[in-house]
Write an enzyme that holds these catalytic residues in place. Structure first.
Site, PDB file in Angstrom:
ATOM      1  N   GLU A 291       0.820  -1.220   0.000  1.00  0.00           N
ATOM      2  CA  GLU A 291       0.000   0.000   0.000  1.00  0.00           C
ATOM      3  C   GLU A 291       0.853   1.268   0.000  1.00  0.00           C
ATOM      4  OE1 GLU A 291      -3.439  -1.829   2.934  1.00  0.00           O
ATOM      5  OE2 GLU A 291      -1.751  -0.776   3.816  1.00  0.00           O
ATOM      6  N   PRO A 292       1.587   1.534  -1.047  1.00  0.00           N
ATOM      7  CA  PRO A 292       2.413   2.746  -1.060  1.00  0.00           C
ATOM      8  C   PRO A 292       1.558   4.005  -1.249  1.00  0.00           C
ATOM      9  CG  PRO A 292       2.529   1.656  -3.188  1.00  0.00           C
ATOM     10  CD  PRO A 292       1.677   0.776  -2.308  1.00  0.00           C
ATOM     11  N   GLY A 293       1.873   5.041  -0.506  1.00  0.00           N
ATOM     12  CA  GLY A 293       1.200   6.331  -0.691  1.00  0.00           C
ATOM     13  C   GLY A 293       2.231   7.372  -1.066  1.00  0.00           C
ATOM     14  N   ARG A 294       3.051   7.709  -0.075  1.00  0.00           N
ATOM     15  CA  ARG A 294       4.080   8.732  -0.254  1.00  0.00           C
ATOM     16  C   ARG A 294       4.963   8.485  -1.483  1.00  0.00           C
ATOM     17  NH1 ARG A 294       6.092  11.481   4.039  1.00  0.00           N
ATOM     18  NH2 ARG A 294       5.293   9.857   5.410  1.00  0.00           N
ATOM     19  N   ARG A 331       3.399  19.592   7.409  1.00  0.00           N
ATOM     20  CA  ARG A 331       4.363  18.545   7.772  1.00  0.00           C
ATOM     21  C   ARG A 331       5.496  19.055   8.638  1.00  0.00           C
ATOM     22  NH1 ARG A 331       7.171  16.207   4.327  1.00  0.00           N
ATOM     23  NH2 ARG A 331       7.437  14.270   5.484  1.00  0.00           N
ATOM     24  N   TYR A 335       5.991  17.221  12.075  1.00  0.00           N
ATOM     25  CA  TYR A 335       7.126  16.286  12.192  1.00  0.00           C
ATOM     26  C   TYR A 335       8.490  16.934  11.988  1.00  0.00           C
ATOM     27  CZ  TYR A 335       3.380  13.368   9.952  1.00  0.00           C
ATOM     28  OH  TYR A 335       2.226  12.768   9.554  1.00  0.00           O
ATOM     29  N   CYS A 362      -0.570  32.388  11.949  1.00  0.00           N
ATOM     30  CA  CYS A 362      -0.283  32.994  13.253  1.00  0.00           C
ATOM     31  C   CYS A 362       0.229  31.965  14.248  1.00  0.00           C
ATOM     32  CB  CYS A 362      -1.533  33.668  13.778  1.00  0.00           C
ATOM     33  SG  CYS A 362      -2.149  34.868  12.622  1.00  0.00           S
ATOM     34  N   GLU A 363       1.349  31.345  13.918  1.00  0.00           N
ATOM     35  CA  GLU A 363       2.022  30.375  14.789  1.00  0.00           C
ATOM     36  C   GLU A 363       3.512  30.546  14.515  1.00  0.00           C
ATOM     37  OE1 GLU A 363       0.775  27.827  16.769  1.00  0.00           O
ATOM     38  OE2 GLU A 363      -1.288  28.406  16.346  1.00  0.00           O
ATOM     39  N   TYR A 391       0.747  14.091   1.475  1.00  0.00           N
ATOM     40  CA  TYR A 391       0.523  14.625   2.832  1.00  0.00           C
ATOM     41  C   TYR A 391       0.670  16.142   2.901  1.00  0.00           C
ATOM     42  CZ  TYR A 391       0.925   9.659   3.697  1.00  0.00           C
ATOM     43  OH  TYR A 391       0.741   8.298   3.635  1.00  0.00           O
TER      44      TYR A 391
HETATM   45  C1  LIG Z   1      -0.322   5.565   5.820  1.00  0.00           C
HETATM   46  C2  LIG Z   1      -0.546   4.177   5.429  1.00  0.00           C
HETATM   47  C3  LIG Z   1      -0.067   3.712   4.193  1.00  0.00           C
HETATM   48  C4  LIG Z   1       0.765   4.549   3.270  1.00  0.00           C
HETATM   49  O1  LIG Z   1       1.960   4.925   3.849  1.00  0.00           O
HETATM   50  P1  LIG Z   1       3.078   5.662   2.979  1.00  0.00           P
HETATM   51  O2  LIG Z   1       4.147   5.934   3.956  1.00  0.00           O
HETATM   52  O3  LIG Z   1       2.463   6.888   2.436  1.00  0.00           O
HETATM   53  O4  LIG Z   1       3.489   4.703   1.917  1.00  0.00           O
HETATM   54  C5  LIG Z   1      -0.361   2.425   3.839  1.00  0.00           C
HETATM   55  N1  LIG Z   1      -1.103   1.624   4.634  1.00  0.00           N
HETATM   56  C6  LIG Z   1      -1.576   2.043   5.825  1.00  0.00           C
HETATM   57  C7  LIG Z   1      -2.400   1.137   6.637  1.00  0.00           C
HETATM   58  C8  LIG Z   1      -1.319   3.321   6.255  1.00  0.00           C
HETATM   59  O5  LIG Z   1      -1.789   3.730   7.431  1.00  0.00           O
END
Ligand SMILES: *Cc1c(COP(=O)(O)O)cnc(C)c1O
Length: 432
Positions: A291-294, A331, A335, A362-363, A391
């Site tokens: 499940e890649p997002g980033r 971000r 972080y 305003c931070e 993100y």
């Molecule tokens: C956030 C998340 C992802 C994606 O994470 P990345 O760091 O963006 O690849 C995949 N699976 C689950 C369950 C997540 O919470």
């Protein structure tokens, strides 16, 4: 030269993304502006899809984690590349439905799904629901019975792996709000309970060990732990789990010194571990999901701002302020994340100074970054912050009643708006 392969400098000394001049984009669409390179999104999707298919012998699947960046057009792009989707709320599910996404290719996540969300997920026919805890399992069993349905489920497991990343984005250890604990026997007991349910079908185990991970070892370790649990379930309960979901978390290059392993290497090494372990444990090779997002969205995006005030505090630091900030990119304040920045209209020049880039909220913590090497930035310059495709838009807010920026996709030099900039009337549209 830059952190992302799709960025370059043209003959006018302007930064380009996917062949489009960023200074022109800022002029045409206004700032702040999110710009995403559709070709790089597609290239990244294909890299993941093809490596998973290759190294898992046709049984490897990719679900893009929509929380990194989603909108109707992103869902269409993901679907057109034959990649599935992970959704974590009714809002993300609704977006996918409205985009015509094939819902059987969607996994539904979340550590605290509401009854309304579970019902909706079943009604729209998601491929599987990743169940986080026992109360959810029991509520889901009841809702599925009411709807005369039998959804596929996976269990989210905390495999107890330390992935060496920032603690807020580390999720695989026992002290985490996500999933069933392994060490305590909680996960095994939950599997027993699920097998006695009549209205859910347990097909898989899931883990996600964190985010922005550069090393391959934690992924290998997690895969081993998960397969051992599958073997225990097979041996003691006589039930073979058919899917293993190893989550996301693949790191990307935010700074030049970052050196994440290429995904192909990850897929090759982890698949070798999975195959070996399956044969040692006498398991049939499961379907393997990631499940890649980033890693898909971040490198494809940049944010453009207009530089305003410049404050030189002698012997302390220089602040360069831009027309956005934590509202469009939270971000740093969350972080202390790091980025590379470029003055887009001076991209061919040396980065001759180090500055703190500040937002307009305003931070005091509303910064894009500190001590960032940058070309000499003056009022009216266009500032590009790189690798902001994940993100940023998805975490944006209306703090200080700032309008959320537009999102523009570029594709081989052409550009189009995929999310409109919020209007002032949008800001008050829910006010009564
Ligand atoms: C956030 C998340 C992802 C994606 O994470 P990345 O760091 O963006 O690849 C995949 N699976 C689950 C369950 C997540 O919470």
């Amino acid at each position: 030269m830059f952190v992302s392969e799709n960025l370059a400098v043209n003959g006018q000394g302007h930064l380009t993304i996917g062949g489009a001049d960023t200074v022109e984009l800022a002029r045409q669409y206004g700032t702040p502006l999110y710009v995403m390179d559709e070709q790089l999104i597609r290239t990244n999707l294909r890299r993941f899809r093809d490596s998973m298919q290759k190294y898992y012998d046709g049984k490897g699947y990719v679900h893009y984690a929509g929380k990194a960046f989603t909108c109707l057009e992103m869902c269409r792009v993901v679907a057109s590349e034959g990649v599935g989707l992970d959704a974590v709320s009714i809002g993300e599910l609704y977006t996918a439905v409205k985009a015509g996404f094939p819902m059987e290719e969607v996994g539904f996540h979340g550590n605290n799904k509401t009854d309304e969300e579970l019902r909706y997920a079943i009604e729209v026919g998601v491929g599987h629901i990743i169940v986080d805890n026992l109360s959810e399992l029991r509520r889901l069993e009841k809702i599925a019975a009411e709807l005369i349905a039998c959804p596929n489920i996976m269990f989210r497991i905390k495999p107890g792996i330390d992935a060496h990343t920032h603690q807020f984005i580390m999720t695989g250890q026992i002290d985490s709000k996500f999933g069933f604990a392994l060490e305590t026997g909680e996960a095994f007991d939950a599997v027993k309970e699920a097998l006695s349910c009549e209205n859910v079908r347990l097909i898989g185990l899931h883990c996600h060990i964190g985010s922005q991970i550069f090393d391959i070892e934690p992924f290998e370790a997690a895969a081993k732990v998960m397969l051992e649990l599958m073997a225990k379930i097979k041996n003691e309960l006589g039930y073979e789990i058919s899917a293993l979901n190893l989550g996301g978390g693949f790191g990307i290059k935010y700074l030049n010194e970052h050196d994440p392993a290429p995904f192909e290497v990850y897929a090759e090494r982890v698949s070798a571990v999975v195959k070996e372990k399956c044969s040692d444990l006498g398991l049939t090779m499961p379907d393997v999901y990631i499940e890649p997002g980033r890693a898909i969205a971040a490198p494809a995006g940049i944010t453009l701002y207009t530089v305003g005030a410049r404050k030189e505090i002698p012997g302390i630091r220089t602040y360069v302020s831009v027309d956005g900030g934590m509202a469009d990119d939270p971000r740093y304040i969350l972080y202390q994340s790091e980025y590379e920045a470029v003055v887009a209209n001076k991209a061919g020049e040396e980065r001759s100074e180090r500055v703190t880039i500040a937002g307009k909220c305003c931070e005091s913590g509303d910064l894009i970054g500190e001590d960032m090497p940058l070309q000499h930035a003056e009022s009216g310059d266009i500032l590009a912050v790189l690798a902001t495709g994940a993100y940023n838009y998805s975490m944006s807010s209306n703090y200080n009643r700032l309008q959320k920026p537009a999102v523009v996709f570029v594709n081989e030099g052409e550009s189009r708006v995929v999310v409109n900039r919020q209007s002032l009337d949008d800001l008050i549209s829910n006010d009564v």
